[in-house]
Design an enzyme around this catalytic site. Structure first.
Site, PDB file in Angstrom:
ATOM      1  N   GLY A  24      52.380  47.644  38.288  1.00 59.79           N
ATOM      2  CA  GLY A  24      51.415  46.943  39.129  1.00 59.79           C
ATOM      3  C   GLY A  24      50.404  46.208  38.276  1.00 59.79           C
ATOM      4  N   ASN A  25      49.333  45.774  38.881  1.00 60.97           N
ATOM      5  CA  ASN A  25      48.252  45.172  38.116  1.00 60.97           C
ATOM      6  C   ASN A  25      46.915  45.479  38.785  1.00 60.97           C
ATOM      7  OD1 ASN A  25      47.447  42.818  39.931  1.00 60.97           O
ATOM      8  ND2 ASN A  25      49.628  42.397  39.656  1.00 60.97           N
ATOM      9  N   ARG A  26      45.825  45.057  38.169  1.00 58.33           N
ATOM     10  CA  ARG A  26      44.504  45.516  38.579  1.00 58.33           C
ATOM     11  C   ARG A  26      43.847  44.673  39.660  1.00 58.33           C
ATOM     12  NH1 ARG A  26      41.657  47.132  32.961  1.00 58.33           N
ATOM     13  NH2 ARG A  26      39.855  47.167  34.344  1.00 58.33           N
ATOM     14  N   SER A  27      44.579  43.776  40.296  1.00 61.76           N
ATOM     15  CA  SER A  27      43.994  42.994  41.385  1.00 61.76           C
ATOM     16  C   SER A  27      43.593  43.919  42.535  1.00 61.76           C
ATOM     17  CB  SER A  27      45.019  41.967  41.888  1.00 61.76           C
ATOM     18  OG  SER A  27      44.577  41.421  43.111  1.00 61.76           O
ATOM     19  N   ALA A  31      47.825  38.288  42.791  1.00 64.56           N
ATOM     20  CA  ALA A  31      48.237  38.440  41.399  1.00 64.56           C
ATOM     21  C   ALA A  31      49.700  38.886  41.425  1.00 64.56           C
ATOM     22  CB  ALA A  31      47.365  39.462  40.694  1.00 64.56           C
TER      23      ALA A  31
END
Ligand code: C5P
Length: 222
Positions: free
Chosen positions: A29-32, A97
């Site tokens: 995943g990512n930090r958005s 994102a």
């Protein structure tokens, strides 16, 4: 209609991260946080638009005034929802994102440790949703986001041209701004121009960005 209104226009906004499954219990995943995109969806609805919000995995309530929300998890699911919605849309704001890569294969069972040996994960590129929309005709007015840690203006303007967008909103990530932060600051570019939207809470910034989008939309299709 005033220049700042989106009355009568259909707007699709994507928001949040995407999760790419590795196995049944793990993902990339990512930090958005989704907050900027949700704020844009709310501001667009306040400006009179009929808003469809395509949301990645976030725990945020649907903003007031948003006509419909489609929850997705992976980039492939986001692509499908966005392409379906964008076919009837006047404006698409890609605030999500979207993960650039996904595992080439999703393991059907939980991966086991390798007895100390390194584990290699093969990744394959995800399709670029914005780029795909840009190649369509007719296509909505396209607004992209660019989150950069350096050379903000150069990377954003390059992205604007390379992806064939009508507008790009660039933000510096890190230093209490951008991902997971309350505040944000944006530099907005369009072919031949730009505007700085100084540091503000994401909701205020979204209102200003939507006004800017409405103005550019009217200028483009006047
Ligand atoms: O190239 P980069 O990922 O930095 O571009 C960011 C912009 O492109 C965002 O508007 C994002 O929503 C969009 N994007 C997309 N599909 C991808 C990757 C990014 O639509 N696979």
């Amino acid at each position: 209609f005033g220049a700042g209104t989106l009355a009568g226009l259909r707007v699709v906004v994507s928001a949040g991260p995407t999760y790419e499954d590795i196995d049944p219990v793990r993902f990339i995943g990512n930090r958005s946080s989704g907050r900027m995109g949700f704020a844009v969806a709310e501001a667009a609805a306040l400006a009179g638009a009929e808003v469809t919000l395509v949301a990645g995995p976030v725990s945020l309530p649907t903003p007031p005034g948003v006509a419909r929300r489609i929850d997705v998890r992976s980039a492939a699911q986001m692509r499908e929802a966005v392409l379906a919605g964008a076919a009837q849309a006047d404006i698409y704001v890609g605030a999500a994102a979207v993960g650039d890569y996904r595992p080439l294969e999703v393991a059907p069972h939980k991966l086991k440790k390798q007895d100390g040996a390194p584990l290699a994960l093969q990744l394959t590129e995800n399709p670029d949703i914005l780029k795909e929309l840009a190649a369509r005709s007719p296509r909505p007015f396209l607004v992209g986001f660019a989150a950069e840690t350096r050379e903000l203006a150069a990377y954003a303007q390059d992205k604007l041209a390379r992806k064939g967008l009508d507008m790009i909103a660039a933000n510096r990530v890190g230093a209490g701004l951008g991902f997971e932060a309350e505040d944000n600051a944006l530099a907005v570019y369009w072919p031949g121009g730009g505007e700085e939207l100084p540091r503000a809470p994401k909701r205020d910034l979204a209102t200003r960005l939507v006004a800017c989008i409405a103005e550019r939309y009217r200028a483009t299709y006047a």
